[in-house]
Design an enzyme around this catalytic site. Structure first.
Site, PDB file in Angstrom:
ATOM      1  CE  LYS A 193     -39.278  -7.803  15.275  1.00 31.65           C
ATOM      2  NZ  LYS A 193     -37.847  -7.534  14.994  1.00 31.65           N
ATOM      3  CE1 TYR A 246     -44.211  -8.964  12.501  1.00 33.91           C
ATOM      4  CE2 TYR A 246     -44.242  -9.272  14.871  1.00 33.91           C
ATOM      5  CZ  TYR A 246     -43.628  -8.792  13.735  1.00 33.91           C
ATOM      6  OH  TYR A 246     -42.430  -8.129  13.847  1.00 33.91           O
TER       7      TYR A 246
HETATM    8  P1  NAP Z   1     -35.020  -5.678   5.732  1.00 38.65           P
HETATM    9  O1  NAP Z   1     -34.560  -4.533   4.953  1.00 38.65           O
HETATM   10  O2  NAP Z   1     -35.386  -6.916   4.987  1.00 38.65           O
HETATM   11  O3  NAP Z   1     -33.940  -6.010   6.870  1.00 38.65           O
HETATM   12  C1  NAP Z   1     -33.887  -7.244   7.545  1.00 38.65           C
HETATM   13  C2  NAP Z   1     -32.438  -7.587   7.685  1.00 38.65           C
HETATM   14  O4  NAP Z   1     -32.260  -8.778   8.483  1.00 38.65           O
HETATM   15  C3  NAP Z   1     -31.793  -7.887   6.328  1.00 38.65           C
HETATM   16  O5  NAP Z   1     -30.626  -7.106   6.193  1.00 38.65           O
HETATM   17  C4  NAP Z   1     -31.438  -9.359   6.453  1.00 38.65           C
HETATM   18  O6  NAP Z   1     -30.299  -9.719   5.729  1.00 38.65           O
HETATM   19  C5  NAP Z   1     -31.158  -9.455   7.930  1.00 38.65           C
HETATM   20  N1  NAP Z   1     -31.024 -10.858   8.356  1.00 38.65           N
HETATM   21  C6  NAP Z   1     -31.930 -11.845   8.332  1.00 38.65           C
HETATM   22  N2  NAP Z   1     -31.376 -12.996   8.766  1.00 38.65           N
HETATM   23  C7  NAP Z   1     -30.089 -12.712   9.090  1.00 38.65           C
HETATM   24  C8  NAP Z   1     -28.985 -13.477   9.604  1.00 38.65           C
HETATM   25  N3  NAP Z   1     -29.099 -14.776   9.891  1.00 38.65           N
HETATM   26  N4  NAP Z   1     -27.792 -12.840   9.802  1.00 38.65           N
HETATM   27  C9  NAP Z   1     -27.636 -11.529   9.514  1.00 38.65           C
HETATM   28  N5  NAP Z   1     -28.638 -10.763   9.023  1.00 38.65           N
HETATM   29  C10 NAP Z   1     -29.835 -11.352   8.815  1.00 38.65           C
HETATM   30  O7  NAP Z   1     -36.339  -5.314   6.575  1.00 38.65           O
HETATM   31  P2  NAP Z   1     -36.629  -4.216   7.700  1.00 38.65           P
HETATM   32  O8  NAP Z   1     -38.101  -4.030   7.672  1.00 38.65           O
HETATM   33  O9  NAP Z   1     -35.723  -3.057   7.535  1.00 38.65           O
HETATM   34  O10 NAP Z   1     -36.303  -5.005   9.039  1.00 38.65           O
HETATM   35  C11 NAP Z   1     -35.376  -4.535  10.006  1.00 38.65           C
HETATM   36  C12 NAP Z   1     -35.919  -4.750  11.403  1.00 38.65           C
HETATM   37  O11 NAP Z   1     -37.049  -3.907  11.599  1.00 38.65           O
HETATM   38  C13 NAP Z   1     -36.380  -6.165  11.703  1.00 38.65           C
HETATM   39  O12 NAP Z   1     -36.040  -6.489  13.029  1.00 38.65           O
HETATM   40  C14 NAP Z   1     -37.887  -6.036  11.572  1.00 38.65           C
HETATM   41  O13 NAP Z   1     -38.595  -7.037  12.289  1.00 38.65           O
HETATM   42  C15 NAP Z   1     -38.074  -4.668  12.178  1.00 38.65           C
HETATM   43  N6  NAP Z   1     -39.360  -4.012  11.917  1.00 38.65           N
HETATM   44  C16 NAP Z   1     -39.778  -3.782  10.658  1.00 38.65           C
HETATM   45  C17 NAP Z   1     -40.987  -3.162  10.442  1.00 38.65           C
HETATM   46  C18 NAP Z   1     -41.495  -2.909   9.048  1.00 38.65           C
HETATM   47  O14 NAP Z   1     -42.692  -2.703   8.877  1.00 38.65           O
HETATM   48  N7  NAP Z   1     -40.634  -2.882   8.037  1.00 38.65           N
HETATM   49  C19 NAP Z   1     -41.789  -2.746  11.529  1.00 38.65           C
HETATM   50  C20 NAP Z   1     -41.325  -2.975  12.819  1.00 38.65           C
HETATM   51  C21 NAP Z   1     -40.105  -3.607  13.015  1.00 38.65           C
HETATM   52  P3  NAP Z   1     -30.471 -10.479   4.295  1.00 38.65           P
HETATM   53  O15 NAP Z   1     -31.166  -9.555   3.395  1.00 38.65           O
HETATM   54  O16 NAP Z   1     -29.082 -10.772   3.953  1.00 38.65           O
HETATM   55  O17 NAP Z   1     -31.295 -11.715   4.614  1.00 38.65           O
END
Ligand code: NAP
Length: 258
Positions: free
Chosen positions: A165, A158
């Site tokens: 985070k 990570y």
């Molecule tokens: P996701 O669907 O891939 O979402 C991540 C988002 O971040 C995408 O929409 C991506 O846009 C956007 N992003 C990245 N760089 C960017 C930028 N420069 N400007 C604007 N948008 C940007 O994945 P997710 O798992 O739902 O992640 C959402 C949040 O949840 C994140 O903060 C992640 O760390 C957190 N999280 C996830 C998990 C898990 O297991 N999935 C667990 C805990 C926390 P593009 O697609 O256009 O790049």
């Protein structure tokens, strides 16, 4: 299930990439409650895709915003002001780190990789909240972001995302303390692993899912819907007394010692 009526409320949702995105799970709950939503996409290439997803929600708005671009952020919030007149909820569900920084040794994290991860995944919460604040004044505004246990504990691979985070959770507390007098609450959800596009970019993600299933008190992984309902609680007046908090939505995994 209990349904809230939040019609008349508005939200800006950053981070919907597809229907598996945690932001999409939050948008579904806000949509069911009647909240009008603005969605953002990062660059022309992704516009059509996010436009389709925004189309799932009545009367929504679609805006281009790369969170590293201050003028796009400014324009996003001024368009929201022009269309909605105000903002009640802000959802920050955005994170990014270079692939090599999620695969290699943490000790080899480059300055550039560190800056990129921290800027997109943590600093952006400060700038978004700065632009959202005047639109939220006098409206009991609420901000929610997404974190992970890697902020508090070391998690293999990570790496720099854990650093980002940790920053995000501290930013949450600092913003909460400053914006409380304006009636604005700021919280983060520390979510257990959910199979999304970003999560699949973390080496060994499949193993993480398995470990949670075996060791979390609930003996299972959480769902996208559970992140959505927790966010709805924190955003709405149901969570009216909660601010500066990191709420673990992780089947209890973070509470286990041995
Ligand atoms: P996701 O669907 O891939 O979402 C991540 C988002 O971040 C995408 O929409 C991506 O846009 C956007 N992003 C990245 N760089 C960017 C930028 N420069 N400007 C604007 N948008 C940007 O994945 P997710 O798992 O739902 O992640 C959402 C949040 O949840 C994140 O903060 C992640 O760390 C957190 N999280 C996830 C998990 C898990 O297991 N999935 C667990 C805990 C926390 P593009 O697609 O256009 O790049």
């Amino acid at each position: 299930m209990y349904t809230l009526d939040l019609s008349g409320k508005t939200a800006a949702v950053f981070g919907v990439a597809n229907r598996r995105s945690l932001a999409y799970g939050i948008a579904k709950e806000l949509g069911k409650a009647g909240v009008r939503q603005a969605f953002t996409y990062q660059g022309e290439r992704l516009k059509d895709n996010v436009a389709k997803l925004a189309g799932d929600f009545e009367n929504s708005m679609l805006l281009e915003c790369d969170v590293t671009n201050e003028s796009q952020l400014e324009s996003t919030f001024s368009q929201i002001k022009a269309e909605f007149g105000h903002l009640d909820y802000l959802v920050h569900s955005v994170a990014f780190a270079q692939k090599e920084d999620l695969e290699g040794d943490f000790v080899n994290t480059s300055r550039d990789g560190f800056r990129t991860a921290l800027e997109i995944s943590a600093y952006s919460l400060i700038s978004m909240t700065r632009f959202a604040k005047p639109l939220m004044e006098g409206r009991k505004g609420s901000v929610v972001s997404l974190s992970y246990l890697g902020a508090e504990r070391s998690v293999p691979h990570y790496n720099v995302m854990g650093t980002a985070k940790a920053a995000l959770e501290q930013i949450t507390r600092q913003l909460a303390s400053e914006l409380g007098e304006s009636g604005i609450r700021v919280n983060t959800i520390s979510a257990g692993p959910v199979n999304t596009l970003s999560a699949r970019g973390i080496s060994g993600f499949g193993k993480i899912l398995k470990v949670y299933e075996e060791r979390a008190p609930l003996r299972r992984n959480i769902t996208q819907e559970e992140v959505g309902t927790a966010a709805l609680f924190l955003l709405s007046e149901m969570g009216g007394g909660v601010t500066g908090t990191t709420l673990h939505v992780d089947a209890g995994y973070s509470t286990v010692g041995l």
